[in-house]
Design an enzyme around this catalytic site. Structure first.
Site, mmCIF file in Angstrom:
data_model
loop_
_atom_site.group_PDB
_atom_site.id
_atom_site.type_symbol
_atom_site.label_atom_id
_atom_site.label_comp_id
_atom_site.label_asym_id
_atom_site.label_seq_id
_atom_site.Cartn_x
_atom_site.Cartn_y
_atom_site.Cartn_z
ATOM 1 N N CYS A 141 0.815 -1.224 0.000
ATOM 2 C CA CYS A 141 0.000 0.000 0.000
ATOM 3 C C CYS A 141 0.844 1.268 0.000
ATOM 4 C CB CYS A 141 -0.953 0.005 1.184
ATOM 5 S SG CYS A 141 -0.116 0.075 2.801
ATOM 6 N N CYS A 302 -20.992 -41.219 -52.139
ATOM 7 C CA CYS A 302 -20.986 -41.243 -53.597
ATOM 8 C C CYS A 302 -19.823 -42.138 -54.046
ATOM 9 C CB CYS A 302 -20.807 -39.829 -54.145
ATOM 10 S SG CYS A 302 -20.486 -39.766 -55.925
ATOM 11 N N CYS A 305 -16.973 -39.447 -55.740
ATOM 12 C CA CYS A 305 -16.299 -38.386 -54.979
ATOM 13 C C CYS A 305 -16.373 -38.586 -53.475
ATOM 14 C CB CYS A 305 -16.867 -37.016 -55.352
ATOM 15 S SG CYS A 305 -18.567 -36.756 -54.777
ATOM 16 N N CYS A 315 -37.220 -43.089 -55.476
ATOM 17 C CA CYS A 315 -36.485 -43.589 -56.622
ATOM 18 C C CYS A 315 -35.063 -43.955 -56.230
ATOM 19 C CB CYS A 315 -36.468 -42.529 -57.725
ATOM 20 S SG CYS A 315 -35.553 -43.035 -59.197
ATOM 21 N N HIS A 338 -27.788 -49.820 -65.712
ATOM 22 C CA HIS A 338 -29.051 -50.424 -65.304
ATOM 23 C C HIS A 338 -30.164 -50.190 -66.310
ATOM 24 C CE1 HIS A 338 -26.785 -50.449 -61.611
ATOM 25 N NE2 HIS A 338 -27.720 -51.144 -60.985
#
Length: 516
Positions: A141, A302, A305, A315, A338
């Site tokens: 102090c 995928c 990628c 679908c 396909h």
């Protein structure tokens, strides 16, 4: 649901052989040294169930008494004062065995480490007091008033009384420190001892300091633990359990406040699951492992990628938005091969396609298995919370029943007991599903699931009765008491069999339960 009368003739005194002697479990030594020095008194020989452990609940006064007794014992053995012995015990974290071992080897070195300075006659040369020093300026102090009272430890770092007092008060009241309050000089490691603290701080702060010392006495003892319940001041002492036992024992204890918790990990009561299974299960429920399982079960990469793709229509003709590659969702083969007959996939039996479908099926099966156990775990957790809320309202229900039926307060206590048993059974059932999730499928698992099913049915029957309107409760008193006793017995049977299986090594797991 089965008629509840099917249990009325149940014999509640069966299986009297399912008891274990108080001293039948080896206490072990790797849970830490017993530092409270109260092992000379042997407890009375009692019997306990296979899933129970011996323990003792201690109040704050009990802990303080043991703390003072240990300090007094150290004083008598080493010929030191109370504060000197306390300084040594704090330095060695209340481990009197380690203290005595090292002290007898080199007393001077140990005393110097804790800041106890003795002359050749063994007298403490420290003389703690507040003094005024001419021309002194406090480094904290910067006060240099004439007659300013100052204080310094044996290190000689002197500060004014107010700064020293404020420093120690902050350490105790704001930081909760008690063991390692060092000299305010940042370069000094001398520890402020009990005598100095008592000299400098206010009585309220010193009382807080003593309370913190009591907490260290428990925290430093591996055989003791504070009750985790909010605002509870009790501690539990359990000497029979060592660290190596935690894969074969679930050391559940109950505090005087009513809170049940595991002494091994501090979690709320999780019998019959071991601490490691609980840790693995909670991590599995909280981390991203199940998100990964969902992705694996509901998406595909995928083929070109490797982008993650989710099927958003009926679908099977898939087009990757990233690379625009067209492929079949069923076999991951090129879609042009396909033609228009995608429903007659010519590559269906290809090895790679079969393997991809198998991996997808396995991921989905693993996810469904996890959800089976998790949904039941979560359901009982939710039911336990509802039962706890019901327990809070039980006293009001008991008062209403007392006024409408003419029963005494003692006579309506069966509702409180039923509510307590419901909560205990729900908590047990919750953790049985975490336990069952990791079990390998064998005959032992089938027995466990039978016990689990019996307890679940008994709990639902008791819960059904307990939720009846108040006018009907007085007529159902005997049935509710029977159901309560039956639920307790079924829970005891399940936990006893599981505990014996853990101790005998009968349970086999689908995963390594020793590591996360």
């Amino acid at each position: 649901m089965s008629d509840i009368s099917e249990f009325d003739d149940y014999d509640y005194d069966q299986e009297s052989d399912d008891v274990m002697d108080l001293e039948s479990i080896d206490g072990g030594s790797d849970f830490g040294n017993d530092i409270d020095g109260f092992d000379d008194v042997k407890p009375e020989r009692v019997v306990r169930k296979p899933y129970e452990v011996a323990y003792e609940v201690l109040s704050t006064d009990d802990i303080k008494a043991r703390e003072e007794a240990l300090v007094a014992q150290t004083c008598n053995i080493l010929g030191l004062t109370h504060d000197q012995a306390l300084s040594l015990l704090l330095y060695f974290r209340w481990n009197n065995d380690r203290l005595l071992e090292q002290y007898t080897e080199d007393p001077s070195r140990i005393l110097e480490k804790v800041g106890v300075l003795l002359d050749e006659s063994g007298t403490d040369i420290r003389n703690y007091k507040l003094i005024a020093v001419d021309g002194f300026t406090c480094d904290i102090c910067c006060e240099d008033n004439e007659g300013l009272f100052t204080f310094a430890l044996e290190c000689g770092h002197r500060f004014c009384q107010d700064c020293y007092k404020q420093y120690i008060t902050q350490k105790i009241m704001e930081e909760g420190e008690s063991r390692n309050i060092q000299c305010p000089d940042g370069t000094c490691s001398i520890v402020v001892n009990n005598e100095v603290i008592k000299l400098l701080v206010d009585p309220k702060v010193y009382e807080r300091y003593q309370s913190l010392l009591t907490r260290t006495f428990v925290l430093d003892n591996d055989h003791m633990a504070w009750c985790p319940a909010p605002n509870c001041e009790y501690a539990v002492r359990c000497n029979d359990i060592s660290t190596k036992d935690l894969d074969t024992i679930v050391p559940t204890v109950e505090c005087k406040c009513g809170y049940r918790f595991c002494f091994g990990c501090g979690h709320s009561d999780h019998q019959p699951s071991t601490c490691m299974l609980v840790k693995k299960w909670l991590q599995k429920c909280q981390d991203d492992s199940e998100t990964a399982s969902w992705i694996s079960a509901n998406t595909k990469e995928c083929p070109k990628c490797k982008a993650i793709i989710e099927k958003n229509g009926g679908c099977n003709h898939m087009t990757c938005r990233k690379c625009h590659y067209e492929f079949c969702w069923i076999c991951s083969g090129s879609w042009p091969e396909h033609g228009v007959a995608w429903y007659n996939c010519s590559r269906y039996e290809d090895k790679a396609s079969v393997e991809a479908r198998d991996n997808q099926a396995k991921s989905r099966a693993l996810l469904e298995r996890y959800l089976h156990y998790y949904n039941r775990y979560a359901n009982h957790e939710h039911s336990a919370k509802l039962d706890k809320d019901l327990f809070i309202r039980t006293e009001k229900k008991m008062m209403q029943l007392q006024s409408t039926s003419g029963m005494s307060w003692i006579e309506v206590q069966y509702l409180a007991q039923a509510s307590k048993v419901l909560q205990e059974c729900r908590e047990t059932l919750k953790w049985t599903y975490a336990f069952a999730f990791y079990l390998a499928r064998n005959n032992e698992t089938h027995i466990f699931e039978d016990n689990q099913q019996d307890l679940e049915l008994a709990v639902e029957n008791l819960s059904l009765l307990f939720g009846k309107p108040i006018p009907e409760l007085s007529e159902l008193k005997v049935q509710i008491m029977d159901r309560t006793a039956y639920c307790s017995k079924r829970r005891e049977n399940l936990l006893s069999d599981t505990a014996k299986g853990l101790q005998e090594g009968r349970w086999k797991y689908q995963t390594n339960v020793d590591v996360l």
